[in-house]
Motif scaffolding. Sequence first.
Motif, PDB file in Angstrom:
ATOM      1  N   ASP A   1      -3.337   4.550   9.241  1.00 21.14           N
ATOM      2  CA  ASP A   1      -1.993   4.372   8.685  1.00 21.14           C
ATOM      3  C   ASP A   1      -2.033   3.349   7.553  1.00 21.14           C
ATOM      4  OD1 ASP A   1       0.221   1.959   9.399  1.00 21.14           O
ATOM      5  OD2 ASP A   1      -1.764   1.767  10.296  1.00 21.14           O
ATOM      6  N   MET A   2      -0.959   3.318   6.780  1.00 18.74           N
ATOM      7  CA  MET A   2      -0.900   2.464   5.586  1.00 18.74           C
ATOM      8  C   MET A   2      -0.992   0.976   5.919  1.00 18.74           C
ATOM      9  SD  MET A   2      -0.581   4.578   3.051  1.00 18.74           S
ATOM     10  CE  MET A   2      -0.053   6.270   2.733  1.00 18.74           C
ATOM     11  N   SER A   3      -0.336   0.555   6.992  1.00 14.87           N
ATOM     12  CA  SER A   3      -0.312  -0.873   7.303  1.00 14.87           C
ATOM     13  C   SER A   3      -1.708  -1.377   7.635  1.00 14.87           C
ATOM     14  CB  SER A   3       0.657  -1.152   8.458  1.00 14.87           C
ATOM     15  OG  SER A   3       0.173  -0.642   9.689  1.00 14.87           O
TER      16      SER A   3
ATOM     17  N   PHE B   1       1.121  -6.436   3.003  1.00 14.29           N
ATOM     18  CA  PHE B   1       0.653  -5.151   3.525  1.00 14.29           C
ATOM     19  C   PHE B   1       1.786  -4.137   3.527  1.00 14.29           C
ATOM     20  CE2 PHE B   1      -2.478  -7.483   6.573  1.00 14.29           C
ATOM     21  CZ  PHE B   1      -3.328  -7.758   5.512  1.00 14.29           C
ATOM     22  N   CYS B   2       1.434  -2.860   3.497  1.00 14.71           N
ATOM     23  CA  CYS B   2       2.423  -1.813   3.739  1.00 14.71           C
ATOM     24  C   CYS B   2       2.950  -1.943   5.166  1.00 14.71           C
ATOM     25  CB  CYS B   2       1.796  -0.429   3.564  1.00 14.71           C
ATOM     26  SG  CYS B   2       1.086  -0.124   1.933  1.00 14.71           S
ATOM     27  N   HIS B   3       4.230  -1.658   5.331  1.00 14.90           N
ATOM     28  CA  HIS B   3       4.808  -1.583   6.672  1.00 14.90           C
ATOM     29  C   HIS B   3       4.376  -0.254   7.291  1.00 14.90           C
ATOM     30  CE1 HIS B   3       7.461  -2.497   9.934  1.00 14.90           C
ATOM     31  NE2 HIS B   3       8.204  -3.360   9.268  1.00 14.90           N
ATOM     32  N   ALA B   4       4.540  -0.121   8.599  1.00 11.34           N
ATOM     33  CA  ALA B   4       4.307   1.166   9.248  1.00 11.34           C
ATOM     34  C   ALA B   4       5.430   2.157   8.964  1.00 11.34           C
ATOM     35  CB  ALA B   4       4.164   0.974  10.758  1.00 11.34           C
ATOM     36  N   VAL B   5       6.526   1.644   8.418  1.00 19.51           N
ATOM     37  CA  VAL B   5       7.685   2.469   8.064  1.00 19.51           C
ATOM     38  C   VAL B   5       7.611   2.794   6.574  1.00 19.51           C
ATOM     39  CG1 VAL B   5      10.203   2.518   7.943  1.00 19.51           C
ATOM     40  CG2 VAL B   5       9.068   1.440   9.886  1.00 19.51           C
TER      41      VAL B   5
ATOM     42  N   GLN C   1       0.696  -1.263  -3.509  1.00 21.18           N
ATOM     43  CA  GLN C   1       1.899  -0.811  -4.208  1.00 21.18           C
ATOM     44  C   GLN C   1       1.958   0.716  -4.215  1.00 21.18           C
ATOM     45  OE1 GLN C   1       4.509  -2.721  -6.113  1.00 21.18           O
ATOM     46  NE2 GLN C   1       5.392  -0.703  -5.759  1.00 21.18           N
ATOM     47  N   ALA C   2       0.849   1.360  -4.527  1.00 18.68           N
ATOM     48  CA  ALA C   2       0.803   2.825  -4.611  1.00 18.68           C
ATOM     49  C   ALA C   2       0.665   3.485  -3.241  1.00 18.68           C
ATOM     50  CB  ALA C   2      -0.350   3.261  -5.507  1.00 18.68           C
ATOM     51  N   ARG C   3       0.293   2.720  -2.206  1.00 19.97           N
ATOM     52  CA  ARG C   3       0.084   3.237  -0.850  1.00 19.97           C
ATOM     53  C   ARG C   3      -0.961   4.360  -0.861  1.00 19.97           C
ATOM     54  NH1 ARG C   3       4.898   0.963   1.849  1.00 19.97           N
ATOM     55  NH2 ARG C   3       4.576   2.139   3.790  1.00 19.97           N
ATOM     56  N   ASP C   4      -2.120   4.045  -1.448  1.00 18.13           N
ATOM     57  CA  ASP C   4      -3.209   5.014  -1.518  1.00 18.13           C
ATOM     58  C   ASP C   4      -4.514   4.248  -1.690  1.00 18.13           C
ATOM     59  OD1 ASP C   4      -4.608   7.391  -1.645  1.00 18.13           O
ATOM     60  OD2 ASP C   4      -4.059   7.842  -3.716  1.00 18.13           O
ATOM     61  N   TRP C   5      -5.624   4.892  -1.268  1.00 20.70           N
ATOM     62  CA  TRP C   5      -6.922   4.308  -1.559  1.00 20.70           C
ATOM     63  C   TRP C   5      -7.078   4.161  -3.061  1.00 20.70           C
ATOM     64  CZ3 TRP C   5      -8.458   2.287   2.633  1.00 20.70           C
ATOM     65  CH2 TRP C   5      -8.460   2.955   3.859  1.00 20.70           C
TER      66      TRP C   5
ATOM     67  N   ASP D   1      -8.332   9.834   6.152  1.00 24.83           N
ATOM     68  CA  ASP D   1      -7.093  10.212   5.487  1.00 24.83           C
ATOM     69  C   ASP D   1      -6.036   9.154   5.767  1.00 24.83           C
ATOM     70  OD1 ASP D   1      -8.253  12.572   4.599  1.00 24.83           O
ATOM     71  OD2 ASP D   1      -7.561  13.726   6.338  1.00 24.83           O
ATOM     72  N   LEU D   2      -5.037   9.097   4.898  1.00 23.92           N
ATOM     73  CA  LEU D   2      -3.965   8.119   5.044  1.00 23.92           C
ATOM     74  C   LEU D   2      -2.666   8.797   5.442  1.00 23.92           C
ATOM     75  CD1 LEU D   2      -4.602   5.862   1.920  1.00 23.92           C
ATOM     76  CD2 LEU D   2      -4.868   5.174   4.313  1.00 23.92           C
ATOM     77  N   ALA D   3      -1.871   8.089   6.262  1.00 22.76           N
ATOM     78  CA  ALA D   3      -0.552   8.587   6.649  1.00 22.76           C
ATOM     79  C   ALA D   3       0.357   7.397   6.900  1.00 22.76           C
ATOM     80  CB  ALA D   3      -0.635   9.449   7.906  1.00 22.76           C
ATOM     81  N   GLU D   4       1.647   7.605   6.741  1.00 22.35           N
ATOM     82  CA  GLU D   4       2.603   6.587   7.161  1.00 22.35           C
ATOM     83  C   GLU D   4       2.562   6.483   8.684  1.00 22.35           C
ATOM     84  OE1 GLU D   4       4.050   4.642   5.179  1.00 22.35           O
ATOM     85  OE2 GLU D   4       4.066   5.664   3.234  1.00 22.35           O
ATOM     86  N   GLY D   5       2.871   5.315   9.192  1.00 24.58           N
ATOM     87  CA  GLY D   5       2.761   5.090  10.633  1.00 24.58           C
ATOM     88  C   GLY D   5       3.625   5.997  11.470  1.00 24.58           C
TER      89      GLY D   5
END
Length: 483
Positions: free
Chosen positions: A168-170, A279-283, A181-185, A202-206
């Motif tokens: 996940d992003m967080s 950090f990115c939130h899980a939301v 900021q971009a929420r990506d590798w 792979d990446l996903a939101e929480g």
Amino acid sequence: MSYLGIDFGTSGLRALLVDEDGAPLASAEKHYAARHPHPGWSEQDPADWIAAIDAALDDLARKTPDFADVRGIGVSGHMHGAVLLDAQGKVLRPCILWNDTRSSAQAARLDGLEGMRETSGNIVFPGFTAPKLEWVRTHEPELFDRTAKVLLPAAYVNFYLTGHYVADMSDASGTSWLDVQARDWSDELLTMGGMRRDQMPDLAEGTEPVGQLREALAQRWGLSGKVVVAAGAGDNAAAACGIGAIAEGQGFVSLGTSGVLLGAREGCHPRPDAGLHTFCHAVPGRWVQAGVTLSATDSVNWLSRITGQSPAQMTGALGDVLRPPGQPCFLPYLSGERTPHNDAHIRASLTGLSMATGPEELTQAVLEGVAFSLRDALQSLKAAGAGFETLFAIGGGAASHYWLALIATVLDIPLAKPEGGEFGAALGAARLGQSAASGGDPLALMTPPKIGQIFAPERSLTAAFDTAYEKYRATYPAIKSVQ
């Protein structure tokens, strides 16, 4: 229907089963140990996590009828760890944990590269994932060459549950490979660290599904129907989901092995120069920003071993009435420090001791030192534009009412202790599992708990603690000069 949150840390895990309203139905705990083969090293066998998960869920399946109705699972895990897998998905070596400091030289090199802080939004701390891989490349080159995937601990558990490589992003925010900021590798950051995108999960939101629970596990635990596994979260973002810290101005103080002062942010406002984690939130569409002190309850446990008294005995001896600051000054840097110093090599110190110093005075000094380190974190958060009228207090250390009254006074912010029941990372993980399974609005699910008690600042002692804090701040450079 019911939902399951699995929160695993460095000493054990907690599996929490909740109903659709988030009310707890049952829980199970299992424990395991970290290994320290050399000074500054901290490792764990991922097989220990899996054995603990299997045992905990076996217990719930056997004892709890509601377990058969599980429809969603969320995982919260300790951040920054490096689980190296070969092309067949086999673990190559023990996981290097968040509190491992062996890669301080590699972290310093990466942190000095142009664009690293600007893109990652953070200092490259020695505990982060990227410098760990740099260390492996240098000291274990054969293993590095065989590494097909690098997973964070929570992502490894997701892999066990579903067979899919997803983070996940967080959690990914603490690697130094993610553009927060971009929420990506970031291909640029990966190249700086000598890594490739295909080695990343792979990446996903929480709140998003990773996949379905593997059939073999569903049969083992007597689960029928579709069981969705969410991407989950790193431990602090999961705790924010559990405590309802989603909007600007909401946050908490966590008194666990490490101490965390975290605030939710509705925008991305990195301040690596202040030693903050951004950090990115899980939301989706939210971030978290935190200051971290590496030894919070660890400092209390350290003193407990020396005195032969339990932490409860030591803190209980101080009574219920907040005392003026003591003469001894404790720097809680038993494992180095993150916010604001980013110093893996600094070590703790006790100054101002006298013939009158006894266990109570030492206990008071340790509690005050951790409180002052949290004030350092608050100062950094304020510099980034964050502000709080109230903070929730969570974690094992929140059992000490004296400590909460002290921290409220040192921070000059009231602390709210949740009313009984379950909250924190395990509940946050369950809420993420529910959001992934139901498609429900995460903001509607992740509400703050009822407040059981408020600890207000003791205004008559504010000036005295302000003075003591200034002495504490002056001690670090003095101690640093002789270490």
